[in-house]
Design an enzyme around this catalytic site. Sequence first.
Site, PDB file in Angstrom:
ATOM      1  N   ASP A  32       0.840  -1.201   0.000  1.00  0.00           N
ATOM      2  CA  ASP A  32       0.000   0.000   0.000  1.00  0.00           C
ATOM      3  C   ASP A  32       0.874   1.249   0.000  1.00  0.00           C
ATOM      4  O   ASP A  32       0.561   2.249  -0.630  1.00  0.00           O
ATOM      5  CB  ASP A  32      -0.886   0.037   1.258  1.00  0.00           C
ATOM      6  N   ASP A  36       0.838   4.231  -2.691  1.00  0.00           N
ATOM      7  CA  ASP A  36       0.575   5.626  -2.348  1.00  0.00           C
ATOM      8  C   ASP A  36       1.649   6.564  -2.892  1.00  0.00           C
ATOM      9  O   ASP A  36       1.351   7.677  -3.313  1.00  0.00           O
ATOM     10  CB  ASP A  36       0.462   5.802  -0.831  1.00  0.00           C
ATOM     11  N   SER A  81     -37.308  -3.737 -12.754  1.00  0.00           N
ATOM     12  CA  SER A  81     -37.059  -4.374 -11.462  1.00  0.00           C
ATOM     13  C   SER A  81     -37.371  -5.861 -11.609  1.00  0.00           C
ATOM     14  O   SER A  81     -37.716  -6.323 -12.694  1.00  0.00           O
ATOM     15  CB  SER A  81     -37.906  -3.733 -10.387  1.00  0.00           C
ATOM     16  N   LEU A  82     -37.266  -6.603 -10.532  1.00  0.00           N
ATOM     17  CA  LEU A  82     -37.515  -8.045 -10.623  1.00  0.00           C
ATOM     18  C   LEU A  82     -38.767  -8.408  -9.850  1.00  0.00           C
ATOM     19  O   LEU A  82     -39.030  -7.830  -8.797  1.00  0.00           O
ATOM     20  CB  LEU A  82     -36.345  -8.798  -9.986  1.00  0.00           C
ATOM     21  N   GLU A 111     -27.648 -16.269  -8.985  1.00  0.00           N
ATOM     22  CA  GLU A 111     -26.726 -15.238  -8.488  1.00  0.00           C
ATOM     23  C   GLU A 111     -27.173 -14.765  -7.120  1.00  0.00           C
ATOM     24  O   GLU A 111     -28.292 -15.018  -6.699  1.00  0.00           O
ATOM     25  CB  GLU A 111     -26.754 -14.010  -9.417  1.00  0.00           C
ATOM     26  N   LYS A 113     -28.446 -11.824  -4.656  1.00  0.00           N
ATOM     27  CA  LYS A 113     -29.175 -10.563  -4.812  1.00  0.00           C
ATOM     28  C   LYS A 113     -28.551  -9.567  -3.838  1.00  0.00           C
ATOM     29  O   LYS A 113     -28.788  -9.611  -2.639  1.00  0.00           O
ATOM     30  CB  LYS A 113     -30.661 -10.753  -4.519  1.00  0.00           C
ATOM     31  N   ASP A 115     -27.694  -6.373  -1.759  1.00  0.00           N
ATOM     32  CA  ASP A 115     -28.586  -5.417  -1.112  1.00  0.00           C
ATOM     33  C   ASP A 115     -27.916  -4.037  -1.048  1.00  0.00           C
ATOM     34  O   ASP A 115     -27.273  -3.686  -0.080  1.00  0.00           O
ATOM     35  CB  ASP A 115     -28.905  -5.921   0.304  1.00  0.00           C
ATOM     36  N   ARG A 134     -30.741   4.341 -10.473  1.00  0.00           N
ATOM     37  CA  ARG A 134     -31.931   3.763 -11.090  1.00  0.00           C
ATOM     38  C   ARG A 134     -33.055   4.791 -11.219  1.00  0.00           C
ATOM     39  O   ARG A 134     -33.764   4.821 -12.205  1.00  0.00           O
ATOM     40  CB  ARG A 134     -32.420   2.577 -10.260  1.00  0.00           C
ATOM     41  N   GLU A 170     -24.810  -3.412  -8.718  1.00  0.00           N
ATOM     42  CA  GLU A 170     -25.262  -2.832  -7.460  1.00  0.00           C
ATOM     43  C   GLU A 170     -24.063  -2.215  -6.749  1.00  0.00           C
ATOM     44  O   GLU A 170     -22.991  -2.804  -6.728  1.00  0.00           O
ATOM     45  CB  GLU A 170     -25.855  -3.983  -6.617  1.00  0.00           C
ATOM     46  N   TYR A 223     -25.309  -7.456 -14.856  1.00  0.00           N
ATOM     47  CA  TYR A 223     -26.053  -7.406 -16.116  1.00  0.00           C
ATOM     48  C   TYR A 223     -25.311  -6.527 -17.114  1.00  0.00           C
ATOM     49  O   TYR A 223     -24.588  -5.620 -16.713  1.00  0.00           O
ATOM     50  CB  TYR A 223     -27.434  -6.809 -15.837  1.00  0.00           C
ATOM     51  N   LYS A 285     -32.021 -16.398 -13.251  1.00  0.00           N
ATOM     52  CA  LYS A 285     -32.225 -15.853 -14.596  1.00  0.00           C
ATOM     53  C   LYS A 285     -32.135 -16.971 -15.630  1.00  0.00           C
ATOM     54  O   LYS A 285     -31.305 -17.875 -15.482  1.00  0.00           O
ATOM     55  CB  LYS A 285     -31.132 -14.831 -14.930  1.00  0.00           C
ATOM     56  N   LYS A 309     -36.417 -13.934  -2.100  1.00  0.00           N
ATOM     57  CA  LYS A 309     -35.896 -13.172  -0.965  1.00  0.00           C
ATOM     58  C   LYS A 309     -35.882 -14.030   0.299  1.00  0.00           C
ATOM     59  O   LYS A 309     -36.818 -14.793   0.544  1.00  0.00           O
ATOM     60  CB  LYS A 309     -36.766 -11.937  -0.735  1.00  0.00           C
ATOM     61  N   CYS A 403     -40.253  11.206  34.823  1.00  0.00           N
ATOM     62  CA  CYS A 403     -39.234  11.394  33.785  1.00  0.00           C
ATOM     63  C   CYS A 403     -37.884  10.949  34.341  1.00  0.00           C
ATOM     64  O   CYS A 403     -37.452  11.435  35.395  1.00  0.00           O
ATOM     65  CB  CYS A 403     -39.182  12.857  33.366  1.00  0.00           C
ATOM     66  N   CYS A 406     -35.600  14.363  34.507  1.00  0.00           N
ATOM     67  CA  CYS A 406     -35.853  15.504  35.391  1.00  0.00           C
ATOM     68  C   CYS A 406     -36.820  15.176  36.535  1.00  0.00           C
ATOM     69  O   CYS A 406     -37.049  16.010  37.407  1.00  0.00           O
ATOM     70  CB  CYS A 406     -36.365  16.693  34.584  1.00  0.00           C
ATOM     71  N   CYS A 421     -42.850  13.589  28.967  1.00  0.00           N
ATOM     72  CA  CYS A 421     -42.501  14.453  30.088  1.00  0.00           C
ATOM     73  C   CYS A 421     -42.973  15.863  29.723  1.00  0.00           C
ATOM     74  O   CYS A 421     -42.543  16.418  28.731  1.00  0.00           O
ATOM     75  CB  CYS A 421     -40.987  14.427  30.289  1.00  0.00           C
ATOM     76  N   CYS A 427     -36.265  20.322  30.871  1.00  0.00           N
ATOM     77  CA  CYS A 427     -35.810  18.935  30.869  1.00  0.00           C
ATOM     78  C   CYS A 427     -34.728  18.826  29.783  1.00  0.00           C
ATOM     79  O   CYS A 427     -34.969  19.167  28.622  1.00  0.00           O
ATOM     80  CB  CYS A 427     -37.002  18.028  30.585  1.00  0.00           C
TER      81      CYS A 427
HETATM   82  S1  IVH Z   1     -30.951  -8.377 -12.426  1.00  0.00           S
HETATM   83  C1  IVH Z   1     -33.403  -7.099 -15.893  1.00  0.00           C
HETATM   84  N1  IVH Z   1     -29.336  -9.374 -10.636  1.00  0.00           N
HETATM   85  O1  IVH Z   1     -32.469  -6.077  -7.396  1.00  0.00           O
HETATM   86  C2  IVH Z   1     -32.623  -7.596 -14.752  1.00  0.00           C
HETATM   87  N2  IVH Z   1     -30.650  -7.504 -10.003  1.00  0.00           N
HETATM   88  O2  IVH Z   1     -35.712  -5.528  -8.284  1.00  0.00           O
HETATM   89  C3  IVH Z   1     -32.554  -6.620 -13.670  1.00  0.00           C
HETATM   90  N3  IVH Z   1     -30.237  -6.728  -7.720  1.00  0.00           N
HETATM   91  O3  IVH Z   1     -32.983  -3.028  -8.856  1.00  0.00           O
HETATM   92  C4  IVH Z   1     -31.880  -6.908 -12.453  1.00  0.00           C
HETATM   93  N4  IVH Z   1     -28.713  -8.205  -7.210  1.00  0.00           N
HETATM   94  O4  IVH Z   1     -30.643  -3.444  -8.236  1.00  0.00           O
HETATM   95  C5  IVH Z   1     -30.247  -8.431 -10.900  1.00  0.00           C
HETATM   96  N5  IVH Z   1     -27.827 -10.365  -9.185  1.00  0.00           N
HETATM   97  C6  IVH Z   1     -28.735  -9.418  -9.436  1.00  0.00           C
HETATM   98  C7  IVH Z   1     -29.104  -8.461  -8.474  1.00  0.00           C
HETATM   99  C8  IVH Z   1     -30.084  -7.525  -8.804  1.00  0.00           C
HETATM  100  C9  IVH Z   1     -29.392  -7.155  -6.776  1.00  0.00           C
HETATM  101  C10 IVH Z   1     -31.180  -5.595  -7.530  1.00  0.00           C
HETATM  102  C11 IVH Z   1     -31.229  -4.629  -8.665  1.00  0.00           C
HETATM  103  C12 IVH Z   1     -32.679  -4.380  -8.969  1.00  0.00           C
HETATM  104  C13 IVH Z   1     -33.383  -5.165  -7.929  1.00  0.00           C
HETATM  105  C14 IVH Z   1     -34.483  -5.974  -8.555  1.00  0.00           C
END
Ligand code: IVH
Length: 677
Positions: A32, A36, A81-82, A111, A113, A115, A134, A170, A223, A285, A309, A403, A406, A421, A427
């Site tokens: 490191d 630097d 979204s999914l 894969e 998901k 967070d 997004r 993400e 993706y 997928k 989930k 309280c 006080c 209180c 207080c």
């Molecule tokens: S695929 C068209 N893969 O989950 C395919 N999404 O509601 C679109 N997310 O907003 C998403 N891990 O931000 C995909 N391995 C993953 C993911 C992922 C997290 C999030 C993504 C999206 C939300 C789905």
Amino acid sequence: MNDIQQQIAQLSEEINRHNYYYYMLDDPKISDYDFDLLLQRLIELEKQYPDYVLPDSPTQRVGGTITKQFQSVAHVYPMLSLGNTYSESDLTEFDTRVRSLLDAPLEYVCELKYDGVAISLIYEHGLLTRAVTRGDGTRGDVVTQNVKTIGSVPLRLTGDYPEMLEARGEIIMPFESFEALNAEREEIGEQPFANPRNAASGSLKLQNSAEVAKRGLAFKLYYALGENLPEHSHYDQLSKLHQWGFRFPDVMVKVNNIEGVFDFVHQWDVKRKELPFPIDGIVIKVNDFAQQQQVGSTAKSPRWAIAYKFKAERVSTPLLSVDFQVGRTGIVTPVANLQPVNLAGTVVRRATLNNRDFMRDMDICEGDCLFVEKGGEIIPKIVGVDVEKREMDARHVRFVENCPVCGTPLQQNEGEAGVFCPNEYHCAPQIRGKLEHFISRKAMNIDSLGEGKIELLYNQGLVKTAADLYALTYESLFGLEKVVEDEAGKSRTLSFKEKTVQNILHGIEQSKTVPFERVLYAIGIRFVGEVTAKKIARKFRNIDVVASATKEELMEVEDVGSRVADSIIAYFNDTDNLQMVMRLRQAGLQFEAGEEQKPSSQALAGMNIIVSGVFSIPREQLKEIIEQNGGKNVSSISKNTTFVVAGEKMGPEKRKKAETLGVPIISEEEFFKKLEA
Ligand code: IVH
């Protein structure tokens, strides 16, 4: 290329290469310290020769650019979204549906998901040119400079990359960075983030990219999109992106059937506890692009993918004791001290018991084992008592009657769950609460002071009312010390140095220009919120007139009902309040309204408008614009609402109500078009 240019190019290339070893391959080749040194040399050279800075310069990782306002842009491809589920039978159903639409054998990719927050990265000719959040799926905010500080985001692609590429993934905050950030925030008296996702999302919207660089964010690819991409399946495509310079996903497997999916799900429901970053489920997928096409998408989400989930994690742990905390408004909140327990990646020591009714309903006894739960997004929640483990003679935990700060007997208003209180002005937490309200953004906006500093000033006896802030001097502040404890219980001393002191005094001085309507909000009259204060200020224009107004006169102001009017009268009947107002006035605060601003157009005359959500400009500014054009800002939807301007994250309840009442919802862009018309 001259000598300097060559040096800059060589250094940039060398540093980018080391970044690649470090972030993409987890295989650093130098220390490191040596890294630097290289970076410092490049920073120096770039400072001397700014014209030669390369577009993919690794110094962008350090940050330093300031973004005042994040521009909003349309996505090239909408960000869908999914569909998601918590149940395994839904997964079987998903599989059956997909298979019914296909006639050939099929492969799924499983894969994690992640967070965090979704991000779209645009690469033009191999160079990262734009990073967009997004947003509402169609439009998002440009946060390129902030994203460039994230080590796992390539600034330039390598190899046979296409002309245009959109990589999606993400932005997450690993647990380690999250814990460190929250510890630091607590130390300086700022509210800790509830979870890593909020922390990641807050970090992306920081104005100073150098601050983002310190937050320890990471990018997880999931993706890719673009014209004529070379591969025919999702898995191969992400492999290709790996060749172009992205990290390969930490976990991604191909399976041939739904049983394979279940194996993966079960495995990760356990193993996720060992991951250094948060995930809230699994994404499944269809691998083959042609098959994805065949299965298709709805307007909101692809039919070829689904998110499974994880259910909230739950543990049981003994209750050690209950603290009663007095909040800034006087409300008393019981908080359970628990035997520390590991839950979804973090150690839980405390959890709220909400209020007296909650404690009674849960029937909590001394020494009980409590069930604590944490969903992906929420702070630990107490969901029940393990009654089987209760001792026969266990006594109920009693809610305090006085309280704890006080000693004043507590009260409860009919129909409200909160016990409070009533000793509003004497207080300690309530006094601090009033000070915090006074300095807050929508009030006097003294951002060089925060909760931590207010607490210190109060504890030192320097500030008891807002008026005392204006008596602070350099001498009274310089060298003030605060002892803070870290997680391990070690204490350190922080002291106010020259710069801090100057910032504080400057902020206080600046607040003297804050207009009357905000001063009226800041002085803390119960039930007088920001909007009501504005209306009162506009009508009476001067604090003396407000203070001497009768109940009937006060109630002529829209929004002011009997309860609010009574509260205003009570406020100005209190000698402590009158004295504070007098001192604030002597200090030079604005207690009179300035010239009324003439509307700049009448484009919105007679219209009742609601703004809801997050916009490309601060919401307050948008409201000003409405008023300047003759429109009226209203806060709740009714038949009389002309339209709603909807930003990002508009509340679903509001949307539903608007739709039911047939009130049109327009976007920020459409709103500005109206002004031009
Ligand atoms: S695929 C068209 N893969 O989950 C395919 N999404 O509601 C679109 N997310 O907003 C998403 N891990 O931000 C995909 N391995 C993953 C993911 C992922 C997290 C999030 C993504 C999206 C939300 C789905």
